[in-house]
Enzyme design. Structure first.
Site, PDB file in Angstrom:
ATOM      1  N   LYS A  47       0.703  -1.238   0.276  1.00  0.00           N
ATOM      2  CA  LYS A  47       0.215  -0.149  -0.346  1.00  0.00           C
ATOM      3  C   LYS A  47       1.008   1.238  -0.240  1.00  0.00           C
ATOM      4  O   LYS A  47       0.662   2.238  -0.641  1.00  0.00           O
ATOM      5  CB  LYS A  47      -1.238   0.170   1.162  1.00  0.00           C
ATOM      6  CG  LYS A  47      -2.326   1.552   1.065  1.00  0.00           C
ATOM      7  CD  LYS A  47      -3.091   1.053   2.485  1.00  0.00           C
ATOM      8  CE  LYS A  47      -1.771   1.454   3.451  1.00  0.00           C
ATOM      9  NZ  LYS A  47      -2.261   2.521   4.756  1.00  0.00           N
TER      10      LYS A  47
ATOM     11  N   ASP B 247      -6.665  -0.273   0.913  1.00  0.00           N
ATOM     12  CA  ASP B 247      -6.215  -0.695   2.458  1.00  0.00           C
ATOM     13  C   ASP B 247      -7.802  -1.603   2.885  1.00  0.00           C
ATOM     14  O   ASP B 247      -8.483  -1.785   1.537  1.00  0.00           O
ATOM     15  CB  ASP B 247      -6.180   0.879   3.394  1.00  0.00           C
ATOM     16  CG  ASP B 247      -6.626   1.653   2.854  1.00  0.00           C
ATOM     17  OD1 ASP B 247      -8.386   1.029   2.624  1.00  0.00           O
ATOM     18  OD2 ASP B 247      -7.137   2.640   3.602  1.00  0.00           O
TER      19      ASP B 247
END
Length: 99
Positions: free
Chosen positions: A4, A22
């Protein structure tokens, strides 16, 4: 550094279009049945492969805001959702909103 963070850095620091995934983004993607992948990394691969380039720059921001403000984990606010009519999961959470 995780996937991420790497995707966010590529997008914001290096102007390489990439969608970071996420928990909020993953929840939205799963509810919309865009992905059924087990991990955020797999979902990131899938969503990056199918998203047109012109939308990748801001897609993470749009999806994370939808996941944080509307599509909550336990009690999504389907009445306020801009993509409700496209959401297969909407019927589970909101019986009163017409398509």
């Amino acid at each position: 550094m995780g996937r991420k963070v790497a995707d966010l850095m590529m997008n914001h620091l290096f102007s390489e279009d990439s969608i970071a995934v996420d928990t909020h983004v993953l929840r939205v993607l799963r509810r919309l049945e865009i992905v059924d992948d087990a991990t955020a990394e797999q979902a990131a691969d899938t969503i990056n492969a199918i998203t047109p380039a012109e939308y990748k720059r801001h897609a993470h921001e749009w999806l994370i805001q939808l996941g944080m403000q509307v599509c909550h984990a336990r009690t999504p606010d389907c009445q306020s959702c801009v993509v409700f009519k496209f959401c297969p999961s909407g019927a589970k959470f909101s019986k009163s909103r017409p398509l």
